[in-house]
Motif scaffolding. Structure first.
Motif, PDB file in Angstrom:
ATOM      1  N   ASN A 182     -46.273  42.261 -24.441  1.00 59.66           N
ATOM      2  CA  ASN A 182     -46.080  42.811 -23.096  1.00 59.66           C
ATOM      3  C   ASN A 182     -47.446  43.106 -22.467  1.00 59.66           C
ATOM      4  N   PRO A 183     -47.732  42.578 -21.281  1.00 55.84           N
ATOM      5  CA  PRO A 183     -49.058  42.775 -20.663  1.00 55.84           C
ATOM      6  C   PRO A 183     -49.328  44.225 -20.281  1.00 55.84           C
ATOM      7  N   ASP A 184     -48.251  45.036 -20.224  1.00 51.68           N
ATOM      8  CA  ASP A 184     -48.447  46.446 -19.849  1.00 51.68           C
ATOM      9  C   ASP A 184     -48.972  47.276 -21.017  1.00 51.68           C
ATOM     10  N   ASP A 185     -48.916  46.729 -22.224  1.00 50.93           N
ATOM     11  CA  ASP A 185     -49.445  47.433 -23.391  1.00 50.93           C
ATOM     12  C   ASP A 185     -50.929  47.130 -23.503  1.00 50.93           C
ATOM     13  N   ASP A 186     -51.757  48.115 -23.256  1.00 53.28           N
ATOM     14  CA  ASP A 186     -53.210  47.917 -23.236  1.00 53.28           C
ATOM     15  C   ASP A 186     -53.763  47.959 -24.663  1.00 53.28           C
ATOM     16  N   SER A 187     -53.459  46.921 -25.407  1.00 53.57           N
ATOM     17  CA  SER A 187     -53.895  46.873 -26.807  1.00 53.57           C
ATOM     18  C   SER A 187     -55.274  46.258 -26.959  1.00 53.57           C
ATOM     19  N   GLY A 188     -55.706  45.480 -25.963  1.00 55.17           N
ATOM     20  CA  GLY A 188     -56.999  44.811 -26.057  1.00 55.17           C
ATOM     21  C   GLY A 188     -56.957  43.524 -26.842  1.00 55.17           C
ATOM     22  N   TYR A 189     -55.785  43.140 -27.318  1.00 58.07           N
ATOM     23  CA  TYR A 189     -55.643  41.901 -28.081  1.00 58.07           C
ATOM     24  C   TYR A 189     -55.244  40.752 -27.167  1.00 58.07           C
ATOM     25  N   SER A 190     -55.645  39.546 -27.584  1.00 61.85           N
ATOM     26  CA  SER A 190     -55.307  38.345 -26.830  1.00 61.85           C
ATOM     27  C   SER A 190     -54.327  37.495 -27.621  1.00 61.85           C
ATOM     28  N   LEU A 191     -53.346  36.956 -26.929  1.00 64.20           N
ATOM     29  CA  LEU A 191     -52.360  36.086 -27.562  1.00 64.20           C
ATOM     30  C   LEU A 191     -53.034  34.867 -28.188  1.00 64.20           C
ATOM     31  N   PHE A 192     -54.022  34.343 -27.531  1.00 56.69           N
ATOM     32  CA  PHE A 192     -54.648  33.102 -27.999  1.00 56.69           C
ATOM     33  C   PHE A 192     -55.798  33.334 -28.970  1.00 56.69           C
ATOM     34  N   PHE A 193     -56.357  34.531 -28.970  1.00 56.77           N
ATOM     35  CA  PHE A 193     -57.499  34.786 -29.832  1.00 56.77           C
ATOM     36  C   PHE A 193     -57.170  35.657 -31.043  1.00 56.77           C
ATOM     37  N   ARG A 213     -48.219  38.082 -18.777  1.00 57.95           N
ATOM     38  CA  ARG A 213     -49.039  37.969 -19.972  1.00 57.95           C
ATOM     39  C   ARG A 213     -49.934  36.733 -19.882  1.00 57.95           C
ATOM     40  N   LEU A 214     -49.343  35.604 -19.466  1.00 53.30           N
ATOM     41  CA  LEU A 214     -50.135  34.383 -19.340  1.00 53.30           C
ATOM     42  C   LEU A 214     -51.204  34.523 -18.264  1.00 53.30           C
ATOM     43  N   GLN A 215     -50.881  35.252 -17.203  1.00 52.13           N
ATOM     44  CA  GLN A 215     -51.880  35.481 -16.154  1.00 52.13           C
ATOM     45  C   GLN A 215     -53.042  36.310 -16.699  1.00 52.13           C
ATOM     46  N   LEU A 216     -52.715  37.299 -17.541  1.00 53.58           N
ATOM     47  CA  LEU A 216     -53.757  38.099 -18.183  1.00 53.58           C
ATOM     48  C   LEU A 216     -54.614  37.234 -19.106  1.00 53.58           C
TER      49      LEU A 216
END
Length: 490
Positions: A27-38, A88-91
């Motif tokens: 969820n993009p609203d969760d400011d975890s600092g993690y990236s889906l692709f990285f 999320r993809l936009q982020l």
């Protein structure tokens, strides 16, 4: 038909449920600092993209079936979930696009994300994010290369100080940065070339025209001043170098291409104007303007020849500035023509000396200086013939010896008033100067060769009647031209 509704309803519900778990995790609203692709495990990015695509396809299928109107709440749920996935993809797209350069893997991921967003109907958000991030990244890179200044508010010295930085930045920008942006846009928006071109224009046009405005302002500030010509030629060379890339990246009908072509044209006009001003300045130099030291190299000769040494480095630019001129006109527009003008003016100045010897010394010194400058510059040697000027200097040197020591030679021949003639000749030349040590040695050697052997023969016959010896005359001549008019760095 009624028997198929539960299966379709379960298919949409199942699709939503399957997607909800993975999309909810990222969820993009969760400011975890993690990236889906990285930061995600290897299969997760692919699963995420597949889940979003399945969700979108299912929504389209069920939304198009009027019999499912009573199941609108599932479609709403699916739409909200798809919107979360796209945010999320936009982020992720923002993260991928913020880098100053894009390697192959990053460009591939950007393309994958962009294609997923556009396929799901989020093309507007995708394009907006792409333009915003790439414009900012490009601007940051250019700021690192060149400090943006308002050139039109600078005086010329400040422009001169900044132009070298601009030349380096513009070369990198037009030869590398903008082509890389075009390649990225072409890759990401390969399915629609016009979209890719429009996005590239939105990202790069302002940056490109801003760079070109520096060239325009610098050329405009240079006007027709000869001393500013070299910066104009630097700009002309750079624009000539990068113009093919500009036409390739932006298109020959683009505003950037038009500005670049116009700036190049104006740089050529300014360069021709500066050279014309130099030519006019040489022609208008007052004829009666002798040097401080007797017969010394004139400041005009020093200025013009030092100027031409630098100008020879721009021979290619000069050839481009006059590409359409007739051969006869070219002969009156190049470096050789400027040297001809200089020597004509110097010859006119020589006439302001009353003594014939001093006139020839002045010409010998100045032509020797021209020959030395030509011989010391590889570029000038490729254009001019140093030996021609050395031969001219030698002719004037020989004429000088005859004029300066003519009375002495006549007195020796007549065996009358020899000592007085020698003393007078030496006294006259005591404050005369040579262009350099080489010229001084040549002058002393020529005078010694002309006078001392004849005086020695005279001394053998009439030595008892004179106080000066051949050694004395030799020493007196050897003491001439010991001082130079300028230091060796000029």
């Amino acid at each position: 038909m009624d028997m198929m509704l539960p299966r379709r309803r379960r298919t949409l519900s199942t699709t939503v449920a399957a997607a909800a778990t993975l999309i909810g995790k990222w969820n993009p609203d969760d400011d975890s600092g993690y990236s889906l692709f990285f930061h995600a495990s290897d299969p997760e990015p692919d699963h995420f993209l597949r889940a979003a695509a399945d969700l979108h396809r299912a929504m389209l299928f069920f939304a198009s079936d009027a019999t499912n109107s009573h199941n609108g709440h599932v479609l709403v749920q699916a739409q909200e979930l798809l919107d979360t996935a796209m945010r999320r993809l936009q982020l992720e797209l923002r993260l991928l696009l913020s880098a100053p350069g894009q390697d192959h893997d990053a460009a591939r991921l950007i393309r994958v994300v962009a294609e997923a967003m556009m396929a799901a109907g989020y093309g507007k958000e995708c394009i907006s994010t792409f333009k915003e991030r790439r414009r900012a990244a490009l601007a940051a890179t250019l700021r690192c290369l060149h400090t943006v200044v308002r050139f039109h508010k600078l005086n010329w010295d400040q422009v001169d100080d900044n132009i070298q930085s601009w030349l380096a930045a513009a070369r990198v920008a037009f030869s590398s940065l903008f082509p890389e942006e075009k390649e990225l846009c072409g890759s990401v928006f390969a399915c629609n070339e016009s979209v890719g071109d429009a996005v590239l224009a939105a990202i790069s046009n302002d940056q490109a025209t801003s760079l070109l405005s520096v060239a325009e302002n610098a050329v405009a500030r240079a006007r027709r001043a000869p001393e500013r010509l070299f910066r104009v030629l630097d700009v002309h060379d750079l624009l000539t170098e990068v113009l093919p890339e500009i036409l390739s990246v932006f298109g020959d009908r683009s505003e950037v291409a038009k500005r670049a072509c116009s700036a190049l044209l104006k740089a050529g006009e300014a360069a021709r104007g500066a050279l014309t001003s130099l030519e006019t300045a040489i022609q208008k130099e007052p004829t009666k303007a002798t040097t401080a030291g007797g017969g010394a190299v004139h400041p005009l000769t020093r200025y013009v020849m030092n100027y031409l040494v630098f100008l020879a480095d721009y021979e290619g630019a000069l050839d481009r500035i006059w590409p359409q001129q007739k051969q006869q006109e070219q002969e009156q527009a190049g470096i050789g023509w400027l040297v001809q003008l200089l020597l004509r003016k110097i010859e006119g100045k020589a006439g302001s000396y009353r003594e014939a010897a001093l006139r020839h010394l002045f010409m010998a010194n100045n032509t020797h200086y021209v020959a030395t400058k030509v011989g010391g510059s590889t570029k000038l040697q490729a254009i001019l013939q140093a030996h021609e000027y050395r031969a001219a200097a030698r002719r004037h040197l020989d004429a000088y010896v005859l004029a300066a020591w003519g009375k002495v030679l006549k007195a020796i021949a007549a065996a009358d008033g020899v000592e007085a003639a020698v003393v007078e000749a030496v006294a006259t030349q005591e404050r005369w100067v040579a262009a350099d040590e080489e010229m001084g040695e040549a002058l002393r050697a020529a005078a010694t060769a002309a006078v001392v052997p004849r005086f020695r023969m005279f001394y053998r016959r009439h030595g008892a009647a004179v106080r000066l010896t051949p050694g004395d005359v030799n020493a007196m001549i050897g003491g001439l031209f010991a001082g130079l008019a300028t230091d060796s760095s000029c």
